[in-house]
Scaffold this motif. Structure first.
Motif, mmCIF file in Angstrom:
data_model
loop_
_atom_site.group_PDB
_atom_site.id
_atom_site.type_symbol
_atom_site.label_atom_id
_atom_site.label_comp_id
_atom_site.label_asym_id
_atom_site.label_seq_id
_atom_site.Cartn_x
_atom_site.Cartn_y
_atom_site.Cartn_z
ATOM 1 N N VAL A 22 57.061 -52.131 44.069
ATOM 2 C CA VAL A 22 58.383 -51.539 43.857
ATOM 3 C C VAL A 22 59.373 -52.151 44.847
ATOM 4 O O VAL A 22 59.127 -52.191 46.060
ATOM 5 C CB VAL A 22 58.327 -50.010 44.028
ATOM 6 N N GLU A 181 62.568 -45.853 46.554
ATOM 7 C CA GLU A 181 61.497 -46.760 46.170
ATOM 8 C C GLU A 181 60.134 -46.123 46.392
ATOM 9 O O GLU A 181 59.226 -46.263 45.563
ATOM 10 C CB GLU A 181 61.606 -48.064 46.968
ATOM 11 N N ASP A 184 59.417 -43.765 43.701
ATOM 12 C CA ASP A 184 59.002 -44.500 42.506
ATOM 13 C C ASP A 184 57.532 -44.904 42.604
ATOM 14 O O ASP A 184 56.806 -44.904 41.600
ATOM 15 C CB ASP A 184 59.883 -45.736 42.327
ATOM 16 N N ASP A 187 55.403 -41.898 41.690
ATOM 17 C CA ASP A 187 55.409 -41.651 40.245
ATOM 18 C C ASP A 187 54.581 -42.689 39.495
ATOM 19 O O ASP A 187 53.820 -42.358 38.582
ATOM 20 C CB ASP A 187 56.854 -41.673 39.721
ATOM 21 N N ARG A 188 54.722 -43.949 39.904
ATOM 22 C CA ARG A 188 54.075 -45.034 39.171
ATOM 23 C C ARG A 188 52.560 -45.022 39.345
ATOM 24 O O ARG A 188 51.819 -45.368 38.431
ATOM 25 C CB ARG A 188 54.655 -46.374 39.634
#
Length: 316
Positions: A22, A181, A184, A187-188
């Motif tokens: 990310v 970031e 993210d 979540d990813r």
């Protein structure tokens, strides 16, 4: 020469690695530049910032063979190069390949190995070959080393010798992610690892094209003089014990050519030199022992040199 092929190559790799890593697009771009130049990268960061995932994502994106070497104090040079062993079944000596005979090699925590083992990388990084029991073996193409080291932890480590550092094309620090970031990342990676599903983004023909043609990017005499003045300044700076070698000048020119190409230009401008100067020059400097204060890091001194050496003003 088609400049658009360089842009497409960069975009494919950066976007594909972006599925796993990310942010950090500027760092990934510099690694792509180093790869185009057939250089090697030293990633200097604390653990947990994604250095190993970045190396694996790069190898998958380029569909290259990949090996990871965990460097430890008891690692031997033969553990890297491979050995000849006697096969009792056929009564002959056979060669068992070491991890250096891969296309992309991750040398994890390289400063934990002894100088003897570190020196085993010298030949392969510069000459693209290894020597085992007097026999020279050419390495696969492309051949790219990503080495990592922790700049904070010093216990049980062996500093890299100057000759080893000089063979790294550039040194990069990934740094911590921004708050958004890191959110993210959570979540990813909550349900699965995106690295497992990552597919190749470029072909071997595309790799060969960019590596064989980036040197056609135009470099004017003014730009060459600017490179030489910057490198010469490292040899005269009051805080530097040992400045950059001619290899640094050559790498700075090549890195700027590749950077210009991936950004859609067939010529180098002073801004290319300025952007590549810190990652390419700083790790090659040896500072004086009595240096302290505002410029106690090589990166700060290179930045100071960039501020003091006049850049070309002409339209290149």
């Amino acid at each position: 020469m088609e400049i658009i092929k360089f842009q497409q190559f960069r975009d494919k790799i950066v976007d594909n690695i972006g599925k796993v890593i990310v942010g950090k697009k500027d760092k990934v771009e510099k690694i792509v530049v180093s790869f185009i130049c057939s250089g090697h990268v030293l990633l200097e960061d604390v653990p947990g910032l994604g250095k190993t995932k970045l190396a694996k994502a790069l190898s998958k994106s380029m569909n290259c063979s990949f090996k990871r070497i965990q460097f430890t104090p008891d690692l031997l040079p033969s553990d890297l190069t491979g050995i000849y062993f006697y096969n009792q079944k056929n009564g002959e000596f056979e060669f068992r390949k070491g991890p250096l005979l891969s296309q992309i090699v991750l040398a994890d925590e390289i400063n934990r190995a002894t100088p003897r083992t570190q020196s085993a990388l010298l030949e392969c990084m510069e000459e693209r070959q290894i020597t085992v029991e007097g026999e020279t073996i050419k390495l696969n193409k492309p051949f790219f080393v990503i080495a990592t080291q922790n700049p904070v932890e010093q216990f049980g480590t062996f500093p890299l010798p100057e000759a080893q550092l000089d063979r790294f094309f550039m040194r990069i620090s990934m740094g911590y992610p921004e708050f958004s970031e890191e959110k993210d990342i959570l979540d990813r990676y909550m349900e699965k690892d995106p690295l497992e599903e990552l597919q190749a983004a470029v072909t071997m023909e595309e790799i060969e094209y960019v590596q064989n043609n980036f040197t056609k990017i135009h470099v004017s005499n003014e730009i060459k003089n600017y490179i030489l003045e910057l490198v010469s300044a490292t040899r005269k700076h009051k805080n530097i014990e040992l400045g950059c070698s001619p290899r640094a000048s050559l790498n700075l020119m090549k890195g700027s050519q590749a950077l210009a190409a991936v950004r859609g230009r067939d010529y180098v401008i002073p801004e290319d030199i300025k952007e590549m100067a810190v990652p390419i020059l700083s790790h090659r400097l040896i500072l004086r022992n009595d240096v302290s204060g505002l410029m106690d890091k090589p990166e700060d001194i290179v930045a100071d040199i960039l501020n003091t050496v006049n850049s070309p003003l002409e339209e290149i």
